[in-house]
Design a protein around this motif. Structure first.
Motif, PDB file in Angstrom:
ATOM      1  N   THR A  54       0.804  -1.276   0.099  1.00  0.00           N
ATOM      2  CA  THR A  54      -0.067   0.016   0.021  1.00  0.00           C
ATOM      3  C   THR A  54       0.916   1.212  -0.050  1.00  0.00           C
ATOM      4  O   THR A  54       0.551   2.224  -0.772  1.00  0.00           O
ATOM      5  N   SER A  55       2.087   1.176   0.804  1.00  0.00           N
ATOM      6  CA  SER A  55       2.704   2.528   0.770  1.00  0.00           C
ATOM      7  C   SER A  55       3.456   2.732  -0.415  1.00  0.00           C
ATOM      8  O   SER A  55       3.507   3.787  -0.872  1.00  0.00           O
ATOM      9  N   VAL A  56       3.947   1.704  -1.113  1.00  0.00           N
ATOM     10  CA  VAL A  56       4.696   1.877  -2.274  1.00  0.00           C
ATOM     11  C   VAL A  56       3.745   2.497  -3.397  1.00  0.00           C
ATOM     12  O   VAL A  56       3.769   3.102  -4.384  1.00  0.00           O
ATOM     13  N   GLN A  57       2.417   1.580  -3.336  1.00  0.00           N
ATOM     14  CA  GLN A  57       1.518   2.185  -4.442  1.00  0.00           C
ATOM     15  C   GLN A  57       0.948   3.497  -4.237  1.00  0.00           C
ATOM     16  O   GLN A  57       0.669   4.234  -5.291  1.00  0.00           O
ATOM     17  N   ASP A  58       0.695   3.973  -2.999  1.00  0.00           N
ATOM     18  CA  ASP A  58       0.399   5.297  -2.615  1.00  0.00           C
ATOM     19  C   ASP A  58       1.543   6.309  -3.251  1.00  0.00           C
ATOM     20  O   ASP A  58       1.245   7.205  -3.715  1.00  0.00           O
ATOM     21  N   LYS A  59       2.814   5.842  -3.054  1.00  0.00           N
ATOM     22  CA  LYS A  59       3.636   6.897  -3.269  1.00  0.00           C
ATOM     23  C   LYS A  59       3.697   6.975  -5.107  1.00  0.00           C
ATOM     24  O   LYS A  59       4.143   7.839  -5.507  1.00  0.00           O
ATOM     25  N   GLU A  60       3.482   5.748  -5.614  1.00  0.00           N
ATOM     26  CA  GLU A  60       3.414   5.679  -7.082  1.00  0.00           C
ATOM     27  C   GLU A  60       2.316   6.548  -7.736  1.00  0.00           C
ATOM     28  O   GLU A  60       2.518   7.553  -8.863  1.00  0.00           O
ATOM     29  N   GLU A  61       1.131   6.524  -6.890  1.00  0.00           N
ATOM     30  CA  GLU A  61       0.079   7.454  -7.192  1.00  0.00           C
ATOM     31  C   GLU A  61       0.444   8.846  -7.087  1.00  0.00           C
ATOM     32  O   GLU A  61       0.233   9.866  -7.902  1.00  0.00           O
ATOM     33  N   ASP A  62       1.218   9.263  -5.897  1.00  0.00           N
ATOM     34  CA  ASP A  62       1.375  10.698  -5.765  1.00  0.00           C
ATOM     35  C   ASP A  62       2.497  11.110  -6.670  1.00  0.00           C
ATOM     36  O   ASP A  62       2.321  12.279  -7.181  1.00  0.00           O
ATOM     37  N   LYS A  63       3.278  10.031  -7.039  1.00  0.00           N
ATOM     38  CA  LYS A  63       4.481  10.576  -8.316  1.00  0.00           C
ATOM     39  C   LYS A  63       3.652  11.190  -9.503  1.00  0.00           C
ATOM     40  O   LYS A  63       3.830  11.948 -10.318  1.00  0.00           O
ATOM     41  N   GLY A  64       2.715  10.426  -9.838  1.00  0.00           N
ATOM     42  CA  GLY A  64       1.918  10.394 -10.980  1.00  0.00           C
ATOM     43  C   GLY A  64       0.978  11.520 -10.888  1.00  0.00           C
ATOM     44  O   GLY A  64       1.080  12.548 -11.880  1.00  0.00           O
ATOM     45  N   ALA A  65       0.481  11.993  -9.852  1.00  0.00           N
ATOM     46  CA  ALA A  65      -0.370  13.112  -9.682  1.00  0.00           C
ATOM     47  C   ALA A  65       0.583  14.473  -9.661  1.00  0.00           C
ATOM     48  O   ALA A  65       0.077  15.506 -10.223  1.00  0.00           O
ATOM     49  N   ASN A  66       1.609  14.313  -9.175  1.00  0.00           N
ATOM     50  CA  ASN A  66       2.688  15.500  -9.216  1.00  0.00           C
ATOM     51  C   ASN A  66       3.227  15.714 -10.449  1.00  0.00           C
ATOM     52  O   ASN A  66       3.329  16.951 -10.700  1.00  0.00           O
ATOM     53  N   ARG A  67       3.017  14.882 -11.505  1.00  0.00           N
ATOM     54  CA  ARG A  67       3.417  15.222 -12.836  1.00  0.00           C
ATOM     55  C   ARG A  67       2.480  15.238 -13.800  1.00  0.00           C
ATOM     56  O   ARG A  67       2.535  15.501 -15.171  1.00  0.00           O
ATOM     57  N   GLY A  68       0.907  15.290 -13.154  1.00  0.00           N
ATOM     58  CA  GLY A  68       0.016  15.553 -14.038  1.00  0.00           C
ATOM     59  C   GLY A  68      -0.532  14.191 -14.652  1.00  0.00           C
ATOM     60  O   GLY A  68      -1.397  14.557 -15.752  1.00  0.00           O
ATOM     61  N   GLU A  69       0.013  13.230 -14.453  1.00  0.00           N
ATOM     62  CA  GLU A  69      -0.449  12.100 -15.167  1.00  0.00           C
ATOM     63  C   GLU A  69      -1.786  11.360 -14.512  1.00  0.00           C
ATOM     64  O   GLU A  69      -2.045  11.745 -13.306  1.00  0.00           O
ATOM     65  N   PRO A  70      -2.547  10.762 -15.261  1.00  0.00           N
ATOM     66  CA  PRO A  70      -3.681  10.078 -15.008  1.00  0.00           C
ATOM     67  C   PRO A  70      -3.381   8.985 -13.883  1.00  0.00           C
ATOM     68  O   PRO A  70      -2.392   8.611 -13.786  1.00  0.00           O
ATOM     69  N   GLU A  71      -4.293   9.081 -12.832  1.00  0.00           N
ATOM     70  CA  GLU A  71      -3.924   8.097 -11.695  1.00  0.00           C
ATOM     71  C   GLU A  71      -3.970   6.586 -12.103  1.00  0.00           C
ATOM     72  O   GLU A  71      -4.765   6.278 -13.074  1.00  0.00           O
ATOM     73  N   LYS A  72      -3.106   5.838 -11.796  1.00  0.00           N
ATOM     74  CA  LYS A  72      -3.151   4.318 -12.069  1.00  0.00           C
ATOM     75  C   LYS A  72      -4.021   3.868 -11.200  1.00  0.00           C
ATOM     76  O   LYS A  72      -4.256   3.862 -10.089  1.00  0.00           O
ATOM     77  N   SER A  73      -4.663   2.789 -11.702  1.00  0.00           N
ATOM     78  CA  SER A  73      -5.511   1.727 -10.869  1.00  0.00           C
ATOM     79  C   SER A  73      -4.691   0.805  -9.802  1.00  0.00           C
ATOM     80  O   SER A  73      -3.535   0.668 -10.491  1.00  0.00           O
ATOM     81  N   SER A  74      -5.201   0.252  -9.047  1.00  0.00           N
ATOM     82  CA  SER A  74      -4.173  -0.325  -7.945  1.00  0.00           C
ATOM     83  C   SER A  74      -4.007  -1.806  -8.619  1.00  0.00           C
ATOM     84  O   SER A  74      -2.942  -2.359  -8.123  1.00  0.00           O
TER      85      SER A  74
END
Length: 201
Positions: free
Chosen positions: A160-180
Motif C-alpha cells: 500500500t505504501s509503495v502504491q500510494d507513493k507511485e500514485e502521488d508521483k503520477g499526480a505530481n507530474r499531472g499523469e492520470p491516476e493508475k488503478s491499483s
C-alpha cells in the motif's frame, strides 16, 4: 574482440568456482571471508527480489512455494501465538526458541530445496531491509514467517505504501491516476512469478 573474450573466461570460471563453493557442505569451511561474502551477496539479492515482489503485487495473493499451505499450517500449529508483524529476535534466536524451531525446520528437509540456507528476514514487516530491521534466518523460517505475513495481511502495508507513493508521483507530474491493479511495478513483479503462480523464492 579478442580482449573481451579473455575477460569473460575468468569471470565465468570465477562464477563456476563460487557456485561450486556454495554447493559444498558448511563443514568444509571455517570462516572463509570470500565464502561469507558470496553467501551475504546471495542473501541480499534474495531480499531485494522479495521486497520488490511484495511492493509490486498484493502480497496476499503471492505463492512462494508449491507447499505454502503445508508450511503455513505447520507454522501456525507450532507457533500459533508468535507475533509476526514485529518479530522479537529472542523468539527466533534464543536457546529455547532454537529448540522449538529446530524440529519445525527439519520437517522441511527434502521438501524445500535449501531449507536451511541463510536468508535475510525483516523484524518489522512494515519496514524495508535495513541493518537495524534485518536478521539472518534459515530459508524455511523466512518462508514460514513471510507466508504467514502475506496471508494474514501484515505485508499489505509495504504494498500500500509503495502504491500510494507511485500514485502521488503520477499526480505530481499531472499523469492520470493508475488503478491499483495496474502499473509498471506490478508488471515487473509479475515477470518474476513463474507460470505456476509461484515467486522464485
Amino acid at each position: 574482440m579478442e580482449a573481451s573474450s579473455e575477460n569473460e573466461e575468468p569471470v565465468s570460471g570465477e562464477v563456476v568456482s563460487v557456485a561450486h563453493a556454495l554447493s559444498l557442505p558448511a563443514e568444509s569451511y571455517g570462516n572463509d571471508p570470500d565464502i561469507e561474502m558470496a553467501w551475504a551477496m546471495r542473501a541480499m539479492q534474495h531480499a531485494e527480489v522479495y521486497y520488490k515482489l511484495i511492493s509490486s503485487v498484493d502480497p496476499q495473493f503471492l505463492k512462494l512455494t508449491k507447499v505454502d499451505d503445508q508450511i503455513y499450517s505447520e507454522f501456525r500449529k507450532n507457533f500459533e501465538k508468535l507475533r509476526i508483524d514485529v518479530l522479537d529476535p529472542e523468539e527466533l534466536k534464543s536457546v529455547s526458541a532454537k529448540e522449538k524451531w529446530r524440529p519445525f525446520c527439519l520437517k522441511f528437509d527434502g521438501v524445500i530445496e535449501d531449507f536451511n540456507y541463510g536468508t535475510l528476514l525483516r523484524l518489522d514487516c512494515s519496514q524495508g531491509y535495513t541493518e537495524e530491521n534485518t536478521i539472518f534466518a534459515p530459508r524455511i523460517q523466512f518462508l514460514a514467517i513471510e507466508i504467514a505475513r502475506n496471508r494474514e495481511g501484515h505485508n499489505k502495508a509495504v504494498y500500500t505504501s509503495v502504491q500510494d507513493k507511485e500514485e502521488d508521483k503520477g499526480a505530481n507530474r499531472g499523469e492520470p491516476e493508475k488503478s491499483s491493479s495496474g502499473g509498471e511495478q506490478e508488471k515487473e513483479a509479475n515477470e518474476g512469478v513463474n507460470k505456476s503462480g509461484e515467486a522464485p523464492m
